[in-house]
Write an enzyme that holds these catalytic residues in place. Structure first.
Site, PDB file in Angstrom:
ATOM      1  CD  GLU A 118      -3.167  -8.179 -10.325  1.00 56.20           C
ATOM      2  OE1 GLU A 118      -3.017  -7.294  -9.689  1.00 56.20           O
ATOM      3  OE2 GLU A 118      -2.078  -8.862 -10.791  1.00 56.20           O
TER       4      GLU A 118
ATOM      5  N   GLY B 267       3.463  -3.675  -6.915  1.00 50.57           N
ATOM      6  CA  GLY B 267       2.234  -3.700  -5.915  1.00 50.57           C
ATOM      7  C   GLY B 267       1.200  -3.478  -6.912  1.00 50.57           C
TER       8      GLY B 267
ATOM      9  CB  CYS C 166       1.795  -9.532 -11.003  1.00 48.14           C
ATOM     10  SG  CYS C 166       3.554  -9.666 -10.963  1.00 48.14           S
TER      11      CYS C 166
ATOM     12  CD  GLU D 279       8.007  -4.638 -13.346  1.00 49.23           C
ATOM     13  OE1 GLU D 279       6.923  -5.096 -13.520  1.00 49.23           O
ATOM     14  OE2 GLU D 279       9.339  -4.111 -13.860  1.00 49.23           O
TER      15      GLU D 279
HETATM   16  P1  NAD Z   1      -2.641  -2.953  -1.228  1.00 52.66           P
HETATM   17  O1  NAD Z   1      -2.962  -2.313  -2.649  1.00 52.66           O
HETATM   18  O2  NAD Z   1      -2.877  -1.713  -0.310  1.00 52.66           O
HETATM   19  O3  NAD Z   1      -1.125  -3.408  -1.230  1.00 52.66           O
HETATM   20  C1  NAD Z   1      -0.205  -3.837  -2.342  1.00 52.66           C
HETATM   21  C2  NAD Z   1       1.224  -3.587  -1.771  1.00 52.66           C
HETATM   22  O4  NAD Z   1       1.385  -1.987  -1.636  1.00 52.66           O
HETATM   23  C3  NAD Z   1       1.683  -4.183  -0.305  1.00 52.66           C
HETATM   24  O5  NAD Z   1       2.995  -4.617  -0.427  1.00 52.66           O
HETATM   25  C4  NAD Z   1       1.532  -2.800   0.496  1.00 52.66           C
HETATM   26  O6  NAD Z   1       2.339  -2.841   1.520  1.00 52.66           O
HETATM   27  C5  NAD Z   1       1.872  -1.656  -0.637  1.00 52.66           C
HETATM   28  N1  NAD Z   1       1.369  -0.434  -0.260  1.00 52.66           N
HETATM   29  C6  NAD Z   1       0.119   0.062  -0.083  1.00 52.66           C
HETATM   30  N2  NAD Z   1       0.191   1.255   0.090  1.00 52.66           N
HETATM   31  C7  NAD Z   1       1.349   1.696   0.069  1.00 52.66           C
HETATM   32  C8  NAD Z   1       1.733   3.039   0.090  1.00 52.66           C
HETATM   33  N3  NAD Z   1       1.089   4.021   0.190  1.00 52.66           N
HETATM   34  N4  NAD Z   1       3.345   3.167  -0.076  1.00 52.66           N
HETATM   35  C9  NAD Z   1       4.080   2.266  -0.042  1.00 52.66           C
HETATM   36  N5  NAD Z   1       3.473   1.029  -0.333  1.00 52.66           N
HETATM   37  C10 NAD Z   1       2.178   0.849  -0.186  1.00 52.66           C
HETATM   38  O7  NAD Z   1      -3.302  -4.242  -0.911  1.00 52.66           O
HETATM   39  P2  NAD Z   1      -2.971  -5.611  -0.741  1.00 52.66           P
HETATM   40  O8  NAD Z   1      -4.223  -6.344  -0.190  1.00 52.66           O
HETATM   41  O9  NAD Z   1      -1.677  -6.072  -0.083  1.00 52.66           O
HETATM   42  O10 NAD Z   1      -3.053  -6.410  -2.354  1.00 52.66           O
HETATM   43  C11 NAD Z   1      -4.097  -6.078  -3.136  1.00 52.66           C
HETATM   44  C12 NAD Z   1      -3.650  -5.993  -4.440  1.00 52.66           C
HETATM   45  O11 NAD Z   1      -2.525  -5.684  -4.774  1.00 52.66           O
HETATM   46  C13 NAD Z   1      -3.900  -7.411  -5.058  1.00 52.66           C
HETATM   47  O12 NAD Z   1      -5.115  -7.742  -5.505  1.00 52.66           O
HETATM   48  C14 NAD Z   1      -2.979  -7.243  -6.360  1.00 52.66           C
HETATM   49  O13 NAD Z   1      -3.819  -6.779  -7.461  1.00 52.66           O
HETATM   50  C15 NAD Z   1      -2.009  -6.329  -6.051  1.00 52.66           C
HETATM   51  N6  NAD Z   1      -0.601  -6.801  -5.663  1.00 52.66           N
HETATM   52  C16 NAD Z   1       0.466  -6.852  -6.901  1.00 52.66           C
HETATM   53  C17 NAD Z   1       1.475  -7.650  -6.515  1.00 52.66           C
HETATM   54  C18 NAD Z   1       2.343  -7.543  -7.910  1.00 52.66           C
HETATM   55  O14 NAD Z   1       3.249  -8.409  -7.658  1.00 52.66           O
HETATM   56  N7  NAD Z   1       2.498  -6.597  -8.754  1.00 52.66           N
HETATM   57  C19 NAD Z   1       1.803  -7.844  -5.395  1.00 52.66           C
HETATM   58  C20 NAD Z   1       0.978  -7.590  -4.159  1.00 52.66           C
HETATM   59  C21 NAD Z   1      -0.285  -7.036  -4.522  1.00 52.66           C
END
Ligand code: NAD
Length: 477
Positions: A380, A227, A283, A249
């Site tokens: 990103e 994430g 990503c 990751e």
């Molecule tokens: P976010 O940062 O809140 O969430 C990203 C992911 O993390 C989601 O799947 C969410 O369920 C999980 N998450 C969030 N808080 C968590 C916690 N405390 N414990 C466990 N899991 C948690 O925001 P978003 O709007 O879903 O995505 C925003 C940004 O996240 C994107 O702009 C991107 O940069 C990044 N992202 C990266 C990937 C990747 O493949 N590396 C995938 C999804 C999002």
């Protein structure tokens, strides 16, 4: 068409104990298509108890027996590809062909790790005394808590689940609440392949509540997260506090360098296709395009013509080549990036706007002459935005490529072996793909450096993340 998604705990599909669920929205239509169960603390504890008994059984299966069950799960995924891919497109938005490919690649990932299961070799170290054997053996690390996002609902999850199972661990997967259906169908393939109860468990709910509970739980031995960097840093710090092993990751901001001796036609086709795959929510998507000044005009002409031919729409409709963004948050984020870049002096060469007012569609967008202090040059974009700038010297390109704290993927195009070798060494990233797009195969390492995280999810390295090394020294009694 889309079934409501339940939790999978101890070999049973169950509703959440509190009866709560989360609506699932189709990003192409904004219609609610189903729901997913939202776990309470009692469900999380039930998953840990199930994973504890599942681990006791699964770790004692021979690697061959584990591999057989995993191969059957891979077969089931292939058999069910059409239904699973439709569910994925409906919940996440990517076009059907991409959803199919993701499902089929997941089957390959499971098979690859099944084949690795019997190869978790240790070694014998020659001892200083004749009657002593010094053995190094590999053991499964224990119960794994895995957290995976919505952009690849199956693939982000399967890389963790398959590696952990191959190593003999049991897993509690916290899947993506916004795209839960296809992820649950992947888990169903393991269930239907007769994985013993508790070997794989699936939760959805409030991410922070589940992660905090699991990471601090004494029975959880390994954390794996995919994430954003911000959430990754938070979870890694929690894991540190509780002395848990971690794989992270996280985000990327991939530079894509096109040198003046490159095959510009191939470079543009491959980079553009990978920029707009899954509407840029990848990503490893190429993001900062660095184009040598002598081929800039040709590159832009080809890039603009590629963009003009993108057919945007509902991913279920034949002929669509780019679907909507996965959720409304991304529209707001992408709009913010574009307006901030323009305020900083960037030029919009294509796109830049939301399409219509139903569904989360955004135009494929090319920004040129983007200054380094624009927000999108530092965060990103995770959307269909390409940032195109010119460079003159090799050193200038490398300096820009390495400017950020991200270090996941990078790309370069050149016909010179000397330049290819030099750029492969100079770039600070976990993966460098030169003259083609060759990342994320089951057999090759996938992972980042710097703020993009640590640990590997493909290749022989990946299974190590789920194994402990144990040293046994044994003298004759
Ligand atoms: P976010 O940062 O809140 O969430 C990203 C992911 O993390 C989601 O799947 C969410 O369920 C999980 N998450 C969030 N808080 C968590 C916690 N405390 N414990 C466990 N899991 C948690 O925001 P978003 O709007 O879903 O995505 C925003 C940004 O996240 C994107 O702009 C991107 O940069 C990044 N992202 C990266 C990937 C990747 O493949 N590396 C995938 C999804 C999002």
């Amino acid at each position: 068409m889309y079934r409501d998604v339940l939790l999978y705990i101890g070999g049973k599909w169950v509703s959440a104990s509190g009866g709560k669920s989360i609506p699932v929205t189709n990003p192409a239509t904004e219609e609610i298509i189903g729901s997913c169960a939202s776990a309470e603390t009692a469900d999380i504890d039930a998953a840990v108890a199930a994973a504890e008994s599942g681990f006791a059984v699964w770790r004692n299966f021979s690697p061959q027996k584990r591999a057989k069950i995993m191969r059957r799960a891979a077969e089931l995924l292939r058999e069910r590809v059409e239904a699973i891919a439709r569910a994925m497109t409906m919940e996440e938005g990517k076009v059907l062909a991409e959803s199919r490919a993701e499902t089929l690649v997941a089957a390959d990932v499971i098979e690859w790790f099944a084949e690795e299961a019997p190869r978790t070799y240790g070694r014998v170290i020659p001892a200083r005394a004749m009657e002593v054997y010094q053995l190094v053996i590999k053991e499964p690390v224990g119960i794994v808590a895995a957290f995976t996002p919505w952009n690849f609902p199956i693939n982000q999850a399967v890389r963790k689940v398959a590696a952990a199972l191959a190593a003999g661990c049991s897993v509690i997967l916290k899947g993506p609440e916004e795209a839960p259906g296809s992820c649950a169908e992947m888990v169903r393939c393991f269930a239907d392949a007769d994985a013993p109860p508790g070997a794989v468990n699936l939760l959805f709910g409030v991410p922070a509540r589940i992660s905090e509970h699991l990471i601090s739980h004494r029975l959880i031995r390994k954390i794996s997260f995919t994430g954003s960097t911000a959430v990754g840093k938070h979870l890694a710090s929690l894991a540190g506090l509780h002395m848990k092993r971690v794989t992270m990751e996280l985000g990327g901001h991939a530079p894509a360098i096109v040198f003046e001796d490159a095959d510009v036609d191939a470079a543009t086709r491959i980079l553009a296709a990978n920029k707009f795959r899954n509407a840029g929510q990848v990503c490893v998507a190429p993001t900062r395009f660095l184009i040598h000044e002598n081929v800039y005009e040709e590159f832009m002409e080809r890039f603009l013509s590629f963009v003009a031919n993108i057919r945007i729409g509902d991913g279920l409709v034949a002929g669509t080549t780019m679907g909507p963004l996965a959720n409304e948050r991304r529209i707001a984020a992408v709009e913010g990036f574009v307006s901030d870049a323009v305020e900083h002096g960037a030029h919009i060469a294509a796109g830049g706007q939301r399409i219509g007012n139903k569904g989360y569609f955004f135009q494929p967008t090319l920004l040129t002459d983007v200054p380094p202090d624009a927000k999108v040059m530092n965060e990103e974009p995770f959307g269909p935005i390409a940032l195109v700038n010119r460079f003159t010297t090799f050193g200038e390109a490398v300096k820009e490529a390495n400017r950020l704290n991200y270090g996941l993927a990078s790309y370069a195009y050149t016909r010179s072996t000397k330049t290819a070798t030099a750029i492969g060494r100079a770039i600070e990233s976990g993966m460098v793909s030169i003259n083609h797009h060759g990342l994320a195969l089951p057999e090759t390492p996938f992972g980042g450096v710097k703020d993009s995280g640590y640990g590997w999810e493909g290749g022989a390295e990946a299974i190590d993340a789920y194994l402990n090394t144990k040293f046994i020294t044994q003298a004759s009694g």
